[in-house]
Design a protein around this motif. Structure first.
Motif, PDB file in Angstrom:
ATOM      1  N   THR A   1       0.836  -1.197   0.000  1.00  0.00           N
ATOM      2  CA  THR A   1       0.000   0.000   0.000  1.00  0.00           C
ATOM      3  C   THR A   1       0.869   1.245   0.000  1.00  0.00           C
ATOM      4  N   ASN A   2       0.503   2.217  -0.807  1.00  0.00           N
ATOM      5  CA  ASN A   2       1.211   3.493  -0.832  1.00  0.00           C
ATOM      6  C   ASN A   2       0.892   4.254   0.452  1.00  0.00           C
ATOM      7  N   PRO A   3       1.920   4.597   1.278  1.00  0.00           N
ATOM      8  CA  PRO A   3       1.652   5.286   2.539  1.00  0.00           C
ATOM      9  C   PRO A   3       0.917   6.611   2.367  1.00  0.00           C
ATOM     10  N   SER A   4       1.062   7.240   1.190  1.00  0.00           N
ATOM     11  CA  SER A   4       0.395   8.522   0.964  1.00  0.00           C
ATOM     12  C   SER A   4      -1.127   8.362   0.903  1.00  0.00           C
ATOM     13  N   LEU A   5      -1.580   7.116   0.717  1.00  0.00           N
ATOM     14  CA  LEU A   5      -3.018   6.856   0.692  1.00  0.00           C
ATOM     15  C   LEU A   5      -3.584   6.641   2.100  1.00  0.00           C
ATOM     16  N   LEU A   6      -2.702   6.551   3.096  1.00  0.00           N
ATOM     17  CA  LEU A   6      -3.102   6.333   4.478  1.00  0.00           C
ATOM     18  C   LEU A   6      -3.003   7.639   5.260  1.00  0.00           C
ATOM     19  N   ASN A   7      -3.831   7.770   6.289  1.00  0.00           N
ATOM     20  CA  ASN A   7      -3.683   8.943   7.152  1.00  0.00           C
ATOM     21  C   ASN A   7      -2.537   8.703   8.137  1.00  0.00           C
ATOM     22  N   THR A   8      -2.162   9.727   8.861  1.00  0.00           N
ATOM     23  CA  THR A   8      -1.011   9.650   9.764  1.00  0.00           C
ATOM     24  C   THR A   8      -1.179   8.560  10.803  1.00  0.00           C
ATOM     25  N   SER A   9      -2.376   8.463  11.358  1.00  0.00           N
ATOM     26  CA  SER A   9      -2.640   7.466  12.385  1.00  0.00           C
ATOM     27  C   SER A   9      -2.468   6.049  11.851  1.00  0.00           C
ATOM     28  N   GLN A  10      -2.927   5.822  10.634  1.00  0.00           N
ATOM     29  CA  GLN A  10      -2.801   4.495  10.027  1.00  0.00           C
ATOM     30  C   GLN A  10      -1.339   4.148   9.761  1.00  0.00           C
ATOM     31  N   CYS A  11      -0.581   5.125   9.266  1.00  0.00           N
ATOM     32  CA  CYS A  11       0.851   4.894   9.006  1.00  0.00           C
ATOM     33  C   CYS A  11       1.585   4.549  10.293  1.00  0.00           C
ATOM     34  N   MET A  12       1.367   5.355  11.313  1.00  0.00           N
ATOM     35  CA  MET A  12       2.048   5.142  12.587  1.00  0.00           C
ATOM     36  C   MET A  12       1.626   3.822  13.225  1.00  0.00           C
ATOM     37  N   GLY A  13       0.344   3.510  13.126  1.00  0.00           N
ATOM     38  CA  GLY A  13      -0.167   2.299  13.751  1.00  0.00           C
ATOM     39  C   GLY A  13       0.308   1.023  13.094  1.00  0.00           C
ATOM     40  N   ALA A  14       0.704   1.105  11.826  1.00  0.00           N
ATOM     41  CA  ALA A  14       1.129  -0.093  11.101  1.00  0.00           C
ATOM     42  C   ALA A  14       2.553  -0.508  11.438  1.00  0.00           C
ATOM     43  N   ILE A  15       3.341   0.420  11.948  1.00  0.00           N
ATOM     44  CA  ILE A  15       4.781   0.174  12.084  1.00  0.00           C
ATOM     45  C   ILE A  15       5.114  -0.914  13.106  1.00  0.00           C
ATOM     46  N   LYS A  16       4.551  -0.847  14.280  1.00  0.00           N
ATOM     47  CA  LYS A  16       4.887  -1.838  15.316  1.00  0.00           C
ATOM     48  C   LYS A  16       4.519  -3.255  14.904  1.00  0.00           C
ATOM     49  N   SER A  46       8.031   9.909   5.650  1.00  0.00           N
ATOM     50  CA  SER A  46       8.200  11.169   6.378  1.00  0.00           C
ATOM     51  C   SER A  46       9.199  10.996   7.514  1.00  0.00           C
ATOM     52  N   ASP A  47       9.644  12.110   8.070  1.00  0.00           N
ATOM     53  CA  ASP A  47      10.529  12.052   9.235  1.00  0.00           C
ATOM     54  C   ASP A  47       9.820  11.418  10.421  1.00  0.00           C
ATOM     55  N   SER A  48       8.514  11.613  10.503  1.00  0.00           N
ATOM     56  CA  SER A  48       7.739  11.053  11.619  1.00  0.00           C
ATOM     57  C   SER A  48       7.705   9.533  11.561  1.00  0.00           C
ATOM     58  N   THR A  49       7.537   8.979  10.359  1.00  0.00           N
ATOM     59  CA  THR A  49       7.524   7.519  10.253  1.00  0.00           C
ATOM     60  C   THR A  49       8.923   6.948  10.477  1.00  0.00           C
ATOM     61  N   LYS A  50       9.952   7.653  10.030  1.00  0.00           N
ATOM     62  CA  LYS A  50      11.326   7.232  10.349  1.00  0.00           C
ATOM     63  C   LYS A  50      11.507   7.155  11.858  1.00  0.00           C
ATOM     64  N   GLN A  51      11.073   8.214  12.548  1.00  0.00           N
ATOM     65  CA  GLN A  51      11.237   8.280  13.998  1.00  0.00           C
ATOM     66  C   GLN A  51      10.489   7.153  14.694  1.00  0.00           C
ATOM     67  N   ARG A  52       9.277   6.850  14.225  1.00  0.00           N
ATOM     68  CA  ARG A  52       8.516   5.778  14.864  1.00  0.00           C
ATOM     69  C   ARG A  52       9.200   4.421  14.675  1.00  0.00           C
ATOM     70  N   ILE A  53       9.718   4.174  13.475  1.00  0.00           N
ATOM     71  CA  ILE A  53      10.438   2.922  13.233  1.00  0.00           C
ATOM     72  C   ILE A  53      11.637   2.815  14.164  1.00  0.00           C
ATOM     73  N   VAL A  54      12.384   3.898  14.292  1.00  0.00           N
ATOM     74  CA  VAL A  54      13.561   3.902  15.164  1.00  0.00           C
ATOM     75  C   VAL A  54      13.158   3.703  16.618  1.00  0.00           C
ATOM     76  N   SER A  55      12.115   4.385  17.063  1.00  0.00           N
ATOM     77  CA  SER A  55      11.694   4.304  18.473  1.00  0.00           C
ATOM     78  C   SER A  55      11.156   2.922  18.831  1.00  0.00           C
ATOM     79  N   GLU A  56      10.705   2.174  17.829  1.00  0.00           N
ATOM     80  CA  GLU A  56      10.232   0.803  18.055  1.00  0.00           C
ATOM     81  C   GLU A  56      11.364  -0.222  17.883  1.00  0.00           C
TER      82      GLU A  56
END
Length: 231
Positions: A1-16, A46-56
């Motif tokens: 899925t293209n992340p640009s088609l997802l909202n921020t919450s969906q992108c962040m929630g998928a990472i863990k 985005s930088d936010s998704t990079k950060q979430r991946i790193v923080s997890e």
């Protein structure tokens, strides 16, 4: 899925859960591969998704996946980590000599895993702008041989990446520049630029596609810059 088609919450929630799938020993190679492809896309989003991946703890999880027995899993893990650049934690990770040696080894493995080599070289082309990483690369015993092999492999995509690495090393000077000057790289660049500059006869003999002809022009320009910096 293209992340640009997802909202921020969906992108962040998928990472863990995606990282958990990569980490889980019960996951199949196909599951790990597909999860890694998704993480690769999310890391570039985005930088936010990079950060979430790193923080997890994503850097450790993805680094472990680089040692999978499955070629596609190794490649996707390498691409996902590459997309975390320039996150500070990823830069710090590659400043560690033993970690960097893995990327140098992957870069030189183009005959067995071209896509993995391409991803690793692309990452090194970005991070060798960092002086600490460049110095660690210059210290690695495998670096000189890897650079020589990529230059001589004949693949323009790989050559482009390694020429950027060489240029970065030259710009740092000191041990980094000495690695290049002592490896015969400058002589190669000089001969390469002389043979193919200005779209000369050497280029026409190769019968390149338009896209490759353009990329060859870029590699020739980089080779010329390296030669000029050596004098």
């Amino acid at each position: 899925t293209n992340p640009s088609l997802l909202n921020t919450s969906q992108c962040m929630g998928a990472i863990k859960p995606l990282l958990q799938l990569v980490k889980d020993t019960e996951s199949s190679d196909l599951q790990k591969f597909e999860a890694l492809l998704s993480l690769t896309n999310l890391a570039s989003h985005s930088d936010s998704t990079k950060q979430r991946i790193v923080s997890e703890k994503g850097i450790n999880i993805l680094s472990y996946a680089m040692f999978s027995n499955h070629e596609l899993v190794r490649r996707a893990a390498t691409e996902a980590l590459s997309n975390l650049v320039p996150h500070p934690d990823m830069i710090d990770h590659l400043r560690q000599h033993e970690k960097l040696k893995v990327w140098i080894a992957f870069s030189g493995d183009f005959e067995d895993n071209f896509e993995c080599s391409r991803a690793a070289l692309g990452c090194l082309a970005m991070v060798t702008q960092d002086r600490t990483i460049a110095l660690e690369l210059a210290k690695a015993s495998r670096s000189k041989g890897m650079i020589k092999e990529i230059l001589e492999c004949g693949n323009l995509e790989l050559m482009h990446r390694v020429l950027v690495i060489i240029l970065n090393l030259m710009e740092h000077g000191d041990e980094c520049k000495e690695l290049i000057l002592s490896s015969g790289t400058v002589a190669f660049c000089e001969a390469y630029a002389r043979s193919y500059q200005n779209g000369g006869a050497g280029v026409s003999e190769l019968e390149l596609a338009p896209s490759d002809r353009k990329l060859m022009g870029v590699t020739v320009q980089l080779a010329q810059e390296i030669v000029s910096m050596s004098s």
